[in-house]
Every structure is written in structure tokens, then in C-alpha cells.
Design an enzyme around this catalytic site. Structure first.
Site, mmCIF file in Angstrom:
data_model
loop_
_atom_site.group_PDB
_atom_site.id
_atom_site.type_symbol
_atom_site.label_atom_id
_atom_site.label_comp_id
_atom_site.label_asym_id
_atom_site.label_seq_id
_atom_site.Cartn_x
_atom_site.Cartn_y
_atom_site.Cartn_z
ATOM 1 C CD GLU A 37 -4.402 -7.973 1.373
ATOM 2 O OE1 GLU A 37 -5.338 -7.276 1.780
ATOM 3 O OE2 GLU A 37 -3.207 -7.729 1.645
ATOM 4 C CD GLU A 80 -2.870 -1.344 2.277
ATOM 5 O OE1 GLU A 80 -2.778 -0.573 3.236
ATOM 6 O OE2 GLU A 80 -3.771 -2.196 2.183
HETATM 7 C C1 XIL Z 1 -6.776 -6.699 7.706
HETATM 8 C C2 XIL Z 1 -7.130 -7.928 8.514
HETATM 9 O O1 XIL Z 1 -7.916 -8.762 7.720
HETATM 10 C C3 XIL Z 1 -7.856 -7.521 9.771
HETATM 11 O O2 XIL Z 1 -8.021 -8.646 10.609
HETATM 12 C C4 XIL Z 1 -7.058 -6.469 10.530
HETATM 13 O O3 XIL Z 1 -7.801 -6.014 11.638
HETATM 14 C C5 XIL Z 1 -6.742 -5.290 9.625
HETATM 15 O O4 XIL Z 1 -6.070 -5.760 8.482
HETATM 16 N N1 XIL Z 1 -5.034 -4.771 3.304
HETATM 17 C C6 XIL Z 1 -4.068 -5.596 3.830
HETATM 18 C C7 XIL Z 1 -4.410 -6.520 4.923
HETATM 19 O O5 XIL Z 1 -2.954 -5.641 3.290
HETATM 20 O O6 XIL Z 1 -3.324 -6.747 5.777
HETATM 21 C C8 XIL Z 1 -5.604 -6.048 5.712
HETATM 22 O O7 XIL Z 1 -5.951 -7.075 6.629
HETATM 23 C C9 XIL Z 1 -6.742 -5.708 4.784
HETATM 24 C C10 XIL Z 1 -6.364 -4.622 3.817
#
Ligand code: XIL
Length: 900
Positions: free
Chosen positions: A589, A474
Site C-alpha cells: 500500500e 493489521e
Molecule cells: C483505506 C482506503 O484507502 C480508504 O478509501 C478507506 O476510507 C479506508 O481504508 N490500511 C489498509 C487499507 O489496509 O485498506 C486502508 O485503505 C489504508 C490503511
């Protein structure tokens, strides 16, 4: 693939073995951890040798083959399948010998047997040798003793890093899982406050009976009522948790959820109870209900209810009870279906809860890879500087190792879930000074090296299950900003600039030479962000940064056009062809929201409720999601040559982060498996779209992508005719749409900023949220040069009470043309007794009547009437506009010397 599925019924899987968990693990760093000397053997912690850490277990004094180091494993090894592993080395000078790993097992009321796990393995004094093997037994034992022995009756040896991984479906201590039920009828029944919260029994309201619990003074989200549930949980045992909740009168509404805090040694973990979150109001009692599976051993655990800070709420009728999950279904495995279509890694994000029970069965059946959802993030791995904690990550790596699952590492450098200490020096924020940059660079290296060292020690032959890492996550902002490539203004960027990305990749390459190194981001399918993302990757390639792949999180919603995802995948493929640098791609993701709004996945956004369901009926939403997943995977298949990996973010809808982020969203169904781990239309969309339910009505409007400002140069004082490509607009069902924009492309745009508003409507009549972008017209640098002179000199003589006339000469000494009708003039007095100095109206009209090309000049008159003797000074500014619209000024000073 479809043939494979034809006729596949949805039948219960045979009661499969529960998935592995680590039930015993020791490096003998702090003691013998239950290991004792068998026979004459003596065991003692020794720092003479250590495979990892500082110490190992020295085994000495043996006088018979079976003497050695043993462990009573009955307390943590219920009937089941295990992998037992330990490392052995001989004392210096002992040369080579053999050591065996066995289990002494005595069935209740029966005779002992000595089962072999690893038989007479060659070991030496030159290095550590791993002894490992699988072991299965049926239970009902009065003795269960793994032990290390040697056929050489007197051989001493060192033992280190013993792990026992396997079945843990049975409770840690059978019979201790008790159901919990509290109704507050006769008191708090074990509930107490958490943090600053205050809790009391109240009869002002109740879900049932006449009393409930009131929680007030909740200064932070996590504060509220809590109860010890240590005896109500067991590793691998799924429980259902129900809490009835209502806000106190006058509190409006709030997102509430039930969570578990589990403690083990110095480690604390907080986990939401999947499914148990909702928006709760002060008008009615709302049920929070979900399931929870303890994934790792605990010393203690608490159930608590949390939510928006400041809100006082009531709870009642809380229950925790063993829950029989529906068996997972006998349907084609996603990893088989997608593997046959060319996807190398098919993964899912998990934490320890998915390493046990049915969730683990689902993981190992459908997925060949995992991503640690949170357990590889900086705040978990290095919460304070220099103190690494791999408890959680190791549990996932153990699971992966034992089940032949690959691991996608997440994440080395990120702005979120990263402790503040990274960016501070004591009380001071790090700046971009060279000294501070050196501090942050050293921390980045220490972090990456710390992880690598640990993993290398656990997997010494480089056979770690980690195949890839998100090196940076990010780093691109969602909109337009002043940074190169619109990079996110994170603390990493503020201190180190764009170079932090290069640095992170170079370090990752040094310490994880075997892993594929990825950059990762969300919203990469958004046309505007895609351009920035590719632009950065191109720069990295040009600087020869060791990047292997480009990750797309793909946290999307079902109104986001799938074509955009395809365009981004194609964009990376083109970049790869153009630069000659092979680039892998990964969907890292994946989840699909069925909320109306589209706010991306910016985890740094606040918690204001921003979402609402697109369909009133959850089944309609599920069906529409099925079609979206179908279309998405069509796009993925088109790019399977470069697309190395597809990872779903969460094992089930109940466990998806979207259910609680940034507020309760109980309607969300973002994954292919429902709350009870059963397949959903999304699953069939991937595997066999012919099984999708009928498609519901189209309720999703088109999407108009953000667009960077269009910059133009004026071609005249009225501005410029600017042609632009309208913002990319797409619709999930209709594909690309041409939007209608209020100021069309090719129109005359004035100098300055004009905001263009575009709209679009799909075939079903759904109207898009208008898209806006700016057209910024600026004049080119002027080639004119305006000059002026007053009365040939800075000082003018005048007499008091007599009108004084000044002649101003001006002209254009440059090229280009000054426009006469833009002529303006004014004088501001800077010193002396007050007097006015004004333009003679007639002369102004005259000079304004014509234009001033190169060499052209003219004059006009100023008038004033001094009343007092003395000097009065003025700054006089002539301003005009050139023929292309650029403003041009010339200022001069004049002093009027007034005498009697
Ligand atoms: C999220 C997790 O799923 C949650 O459990 C946590 O509270 C916050 O982070 N982008 C990412 C992930 O790269 O690491 C994030 O994961 C979601 C957005």
C-alpha cells in the site's frame, strides 16, 4: 534502465481507447434481461440448467440457422471495442453440436451485416462452454444485436452468464450530461437536506452575488446539503466539481469535502471527489475543487458536502462541468521499468472510477496489477450476514480479466471496515467462550468460502485474475501490550485469540489453493513493530500455518528513514533462511506523506486534525518526495529477489486517501502521479533520478524509534547498572544517528521504573521529537525468610494503667541477607478498647545497626499503656529489605488481656 528513458519527451499520448467497463451482464436470475427470441426462436428463463445461480436462458423453437437469442445493445454499446462472452450448454441427451456468437449490425441508412465474434464453437450436453470474442465497431448504427445461433437449425440450447465488457467513454445516453451551476440567488435551486441537516437560502453572506446556502443541524459527518446530479454525470466522463464553502460565524474550522452518492438497484456507493477537500474556516470562503469520473452505470446520483459533525457551514457557486483531462504522458511505464528490475507485480489500488477513462489508461499503461482499494473488504462484500454483494468487486475483476491485469485480493480478515454483526450474537457481543468461538469461526469460513465460491463460478478453470490475498491485515498493535507478539486487541483477537490468524490462513488455503497467502500490516518498518511482526510470523511457521508471504503496507512519510524499510525486508529474508520456509514479500500500500507528523496508518484513530505540511511550498515537498522515492526504490531493488510485488495506494494524488484521512490534507502528494494524472518527481525518483529537480533544504528531523521497556534485575538495594542499546534513530538524509539519552547506558538505575529520554539532531540542525523508553528494575525473588514472635505466645497478660512491655523476637530463617537499616515495624489495633502499642526507640536503633544473614536473629521491645480492662488485639508487621532490594515482611497477631 536509464537508457530507456534518455530523451523521452513528455508528449501527449494518442487519444487512446477508453478502458473497459462492463456494459451488460446477466445470469438470467431474475428475467430475460432484454434478451429476445430471434426468428421463430423462443427464449425463457429456465431452472433446468444453470451455470451459476439458479437459472439460465432456454432457447427453443428454432427453425433456421440464424434463429436464436438476441439483444438490442445500442443503448449501452457506443462505438468502441468490446469483449462479448456467454456460456452455452445443450439439453440433456442432445450430445454435441455447434453454437456461434455473432452481432447483427446495420449502419444508419445501410445494409445489415452479420459479424462473427465466436464461430461454430463445439458445445455439448456434458458441460458449459464459453463463447467469447472481441468486437469492434465504429458507430452510427440503426441496429446492433449480439446473438447466439447454431448451424444446426433446430438445436435447442441453454445460455447463461453473458457479459459485454468494453468501451464506455461515451455517455450512457449521449447528450444527457448537462453542466450544473447553482448560486442560490433565487432559491435553493434543487439543493435539499441530507439526513437530519437543515438547509436554507441565506443572504447573511455570499461568495458572489447576495445569497448562499446555510446548512445547520448536522448531527453526523455525512449530513449536509445535497443535490441530484444524475443528469450531470455519465460513465467514463470526467467532470470538475467546484464548491465554495465557509463555516457559519463562530464555528471555527472544520474539514469539509464534496462527495458523490451513486445508486444502482439496491446498491449504494459513496465516493469522495478526488481533490475536493479542505480545512475550511469561518473567516473566508474556501474553494473545494476536484474531478470525478463515474465508473459504473447508475440509476441516480447525488452531490453532497460533508465534514466534521456539528459544524454549520455555507456553500455557494457550485458547479459541475465536463472536464478535459490532460492526456496521459508518453513516458516509460512503471511496470516495464520495474519489471526489468525483477519485480513480478507492479500494482495500484483502485476502484471502479479507475476502470474508465484516462485513469484506466494510466492503470493499464503503468501497472500490471491492481488491488481493490475498498471493494474486497468485508463491509462491501458481506454487509449483512449471508448476503454477499460482489457488484463492485466483479467490476474490478472484469476489468482485470479484460486487460490482463493481476489482482491482489484485499482483505479476508480485518478489524476495520468489517460489519459489527461478525462479532455479535443478536444484541450480545461474542465472548471467548467455546460456543462463541465456534460462531465466529463459522462466520470466518462462510465469508472466505462465499468469496471463493463466487470467484470459482466466474472463473471455473481456476484462471481467476487474483494471484494473492491479504488473509489477515493489521493484527499487530503499534505499541507494547500484554498480548503475545503485542497482537492488536481486535474483536477477532478478543474472541479467538492468536488462533484466528492460523484459522484464517488454513481456510484461505483450503478455498484459494492457487493464491499466494499474505499477512499484511502497516508500520512494519518501525523497529519495535517489526520485531513483533517477525515474531508472529515465526510462530505461524512453527505451527505450520500455510503462509506464503509477508506484506508491508509502507504508508510512510518522507522523514521516515528508508533504511528501516530495508531492515524489515532483510529481517523477513533472514527469518525465511532461518526457518527454511520460503517467504515472498510484497509492498502492498505504498504512499509517502509529506506531513510533518508521523502517525502511521491506524485507521481506527480518530479524526482530530493531526497533520501539517512540512514544506510551505508544494513544489519543494514534491522535489523532496522525489528523492525519497528514489531512495526507497534503491532499497526495494536490493531485495528484489524476495520482493514479489510493489503496489502504490492510489492512482493519483487527488485520489489518495491521505487527502481526506483523518482530516483534510490538501497538500499531500503521496503517489507518483499528480491530480491531473501527470508524472511527478516521485515518478522520476523511481524511473530516472537524473531528472529530479534540485533538492530543497532539509526540514525533516531525525526519527527516534519507539523502544520496548528494558527489564533488569536489581543487584543491590540501590538498583542495577543497566546497559541498553539506545533506540534506533535514523534520518532520511543522514542515515543512522546515535541519539543522546539523559540516563546513559551502564548507569545505575534505581529499583522501579525510570523513563529515559533521548534526543537527536541531524546535520542540518533539525531536532528530533524526543524518544522515551522505560528501564524497569525489579529485585529478584528473595531467598531470606523473615520470622517474628511476640512474648512466645499470642496472648499477653497486662494490668490497667501500667505500662506493658512486649519482647519481639525476629530473625532470618532463609538464605541471603536482610538489611538492618531497612528495619520498620508497626502495629495496627484490630479489636478491643483503644490502646497504643509502640516500638521502644532504643531497641529499634539497636536492631537496625546490623544485618541479618542466614540464622541470625535478635529482639526488640514494644510498649503500651492500657487504660481499660478487657482485651485489645493487634496485627504487627515487621518489614525489611533484603540485600538485593526485595521487600520482605512478616506479620503476627497479639492480644493483650488487660485486668484490674
Ligand atoms: C483505506 C482506503 O484507502 C480508504 O478509501 C478507506 O476510507 C479506508 O481504508 N490500511 C489498509 C487499507 O489496509 O485498506 C486502508 O485503505 C489504508 C490503511
Amino acid at each position: 534502465m536509464l537508457g530507456l528513458v534518455a530523451g523521452a519527451g513528455v508528449v501527449a499520448a494518442p487519444a487512446a481507447a477508453a478502458a473497459p467497463t462492463t456494459v451488460h451482464s446477466t445470469g438470467f436470475e431474475t428475467g430475460t434481461d432484454g434478451w429476445f427470441g430471434r426468428g421463430d426462436a423462443a427464449v425463457a428463463v429456465s431452472t433446468d440448467e444453470a451455470r451459476t445461480g439458479e437459472a439460465s436462458l432456454a432457447v427453443t423453437g428454432r427453425s433456421q440457422n440464424w434463429h436464436g437469442a438476441g439483444l438490442d445493445a445500442r443503448p449501452f454499446m457506443p462505438a468502441g471495442q468490446y469483449t462479448i462472452e456467454g456460456w452455452v450448454k445443450l439439453p440433456a441427451g442432445a450430445g454435441s453440436d455447434q453454437v456461434s456468437l455473432s452481432v447483427a449490425r446495420t449502419p444508419e441508412g445501410g445494409a445489415a451485416s452479420y459479424d462473427s465474434v465466436a464461430y461454430q464453437v463445439a458445445v455439448s450436453d456434458g458441460g458449459w462452454t464459453k463463447l467469447s470474442g472481441s468486437y469492434e465497431f465504429a458507430g452510427g448504427v440503426s441496429q446492433l444485436e449480439p446473438y447466439f445461433e447454431s448451424p444446426d437449425a433446430t438445436q435447442d440450447f441453454f445460455l447463461d452468464d453473458v457479459t459485454i465488457v468494453g468501451e464506455a467513454a461515451a455517455p450512457q445516453e449521449p447528450g444527457t450530461v448537462a453542466p450544473l451551476a447553482t448560486d442560490f440567488e433565487d432559491g435553493l435551486q434543487g439543493w435539499g437536506p441530507r439526513g437530519d441537516a437543515l438547509v436554507e437560502r441565506t443572504t447573511s453572506d455570499a461568495h458572489s452575488g447576495s445569497a448562499s446556502l446555510l446548512a445547520t443541524n448536522r448531527l453526523q459527518n455525512w449530513q449536509g446539503p445535497a443535490i441530484d446530479v444524475t443528469r450531470n454525470l455519465a460513465v467514463g466522463q470526467t467532470v470538475q466539481v467546484t464548491v465554495w464553502a465557509k463555516l457559519a460565524p463562530g464555528q471555527g474550522s472544520a474539514s469539509l469535502r464534496a462527495s458523490i452518492q451513486r445508486d444502482r438497484g439496491t446498491q449504494t456507493n459513496y465516493e469522495n471527489i478526488g481533490g475536493a477537500s479542505a480545512v475550511v474556516t469561518d473567516a473566508e470562503w474556501t474553494r473545494l475543487r476536484g474531478t470525478y469520473t463515474l465508473g459504473a452505470p447508475i440509476d441516480s446520483a447525488q452531490l453532497y458536502v460533508e465534514g466534521d459533525a456539528g459544524k454549520s457551514f455555507l456553500i455557494d457557486d457550485v458547479t459541475v462541468a465536463p472536464f478535459a483531462e490532460t492526456p496521459i504522458q508518453d513516458v516509460p511505464a512503471l511496470q516495464d521499468v520495474l519489471g526489468a528490475q525483477g519485480f513480478e507485480h507492479v500494482g495500484v489500488a483502485i476502484d471502479s472510477r479507475e476502470t474508465v477513462g484516462r485513469a484506466a489508461q494510466l492503470v493499464t499503461k503503468h501497472y500490471g496489477a491492481i488491488t481493490p482499494e475498498n471493494d474486497g473488504k468485508p463491509e462491501v462484500v458481506q454487509p449483512t450476514e449471508g448476503t454477499f454483494d460482489f457488484t463492485n468487486l466483479d467490476r474490478l475483476l472484469d476489468f482485470a480479466d479484460a486487460t490482463g491485469t493481476d489482482v491482489y485480493g484485499h482483505v479476508l480478515a480485518w478489524h476495520s471496515q468489517t460489519p459489527a454483526w461478525f462479532f455479535r450474537d443478536g444484541d450480545r457481543n461474542l465472548t471467548s467462550s467455546p460456543a462463541d468461538q465456534a460462531i465466529l469461526r463459522a462466520r470466518l469460513e462462510a465469508h472466505i468460502k462465499g468469496i471463493a465460491d463466487h470467484i470459482d463460478a466466474r472463473y471455473p478453470d481456476g484462471d481467476s485474475p487474483i494471484w494473492a490475498w491479504d488473509v489477515v491485515n493489521e493484527v499487530i498493535a503499534d505499541g507494547d501490550n500484554a498480548n503475545p507478539h503485542d497482537m492488536r486487541d481486535s474483536r477477532w483477537f478478543q474472541v479467538l485469540g492468536e488462533q484466528f490468524v492460523d484459522e484464517a490462513f488454513r481456510l484461505a488455503d483450503r478455498y484459494f489453493p492457487e493464491a499466494e497467502l499474505f499477512i499484511n500490516d502497516y508500520n512494519t518498518e518501525m523497529p519495535e513493530k517489526r520485531a513483533d511482526y517477525l515474531d508472529l510470523v515465526r510462530s505461524l511457521i512453527q505451527r505450520d500455518v500455510p503462509i506464503d508471504g509477508v506484506g508491508h503496507q509502507v504508508h510512510v512519510d518522507f522523514a521516515r528513514p528508508v533504511e528501516w524499510v530495508g531492515d524489515s525486508l532483510a529481517g523477513v529474508e533472514r527469518l525465511s533462511a532461518e526457518t527454511g520456509r520460503p517467504l515472498l514479500q510484497a509492498i502492498t500500500e505504498l504512499d509517502v506523506s509529506d506531513s510533518k507528523e508521523n502517525n502511521g496508518a491506524d485507521v481506527s484513530n480518530g479524526t482530530v486534525p493531526q497533520h501539517s505540511p512540512a514544506y510551505a511550498d508544494d513544489a519543494d515537498a514534491a522535489a523532496e518526495l522525489g528523492y525519497y522515492w528514489r531512495d526507497l526504490f534503491e532499497v526495494f531493488r536490493d531485495h528484489s529477489d524476495s520482493l514479489e510485488s510493489v503496489t502504490v495506494w492510489g492512482i493519483s494524488n487527488a485520489r489518495s486517501w491521505l487527502r481526506t484521512w483523518p482530516a483534510a490534507r490538501p497538500w499531500e502528494q503521496p503517489t507518483p502521479f499528480d491530480d491531473d494524472l501527470q508524472v511527478t518527481p516521485a515518478y522520476w525518483g523511481i524511473v530516472d533520478p537524473s531528472r529530479l529537480p534540485a533538492r530543497p533544504a532539509d526540514v525533516s528531523p531525525p526519527r527516534i524509534a519507539a523502544k520496548d521497556p528494558v527489564l533488569a534485575t536489581s543487584t543491590g538495594v540501590t538498583g542495577a547498572e543497566v546497559t541498553y542499546t539506545p533506540p534506533v534513530t535514523g534520518d532520511t538524509r543522514d542515515g543512522a544517528i546515535v541519539p543522546t539519552c539523559d540516563t546513559p547506558s551502564g548507569a545505575l538505575f534505581p529499583i522501579g521504573t525510570t523513563t529515559v529520554t533521548c534526543t537527536a539532531t541531524d546535520r542540518a540542525g533539525n531536532v528530533a521529537t524526543p524518544g522515551r523508553f522505560d528501564v524497569v528494575v525489579t529485585p529478584p525473588a528473595t531467598t531470606t525468610r523473615l520470622y517474628q514472635q511476640i512474648n512466645n505466645g499470642p496472648v499477653v497478660r497486662a494490668n490497667a494503667k501500667q505500662t506493658v512491655q512486649l519482647v519481639v523476637q525476629f530473625g532470618n530463617r532463609g538464605k541471603g541477607v536482610l538489611l538492618g537499616d531497612t528495619f520498620q515495624y508497626s502495629c495496627t489495633q484490630t479489636a478491643g478498647a483503644p490502646m497504643s502499642l509502640e516500638l521502644a526507640p532504643g531497641s529499634a536503633r539497636q536492631v537496625g545497626n546490623r544485618d541479618y544473614p542466614a540464622g541470625q536473629n535478635a529482639n526488640f521491645t514494644l510498649r503500651g499503656k492500657p487504660t481499660q480492662v478487657g482485651t485489645a488485639s493487634f496485627d504487627c508487621t515487621l518489614s525489611m529489605t533484603d540485600a538485593l532490594g526485595a521487600p520482605v515482611t512478616a506479620t503476627t497477631s497479639v492480644t493483650i488481656d488487660v485486668r484490674k
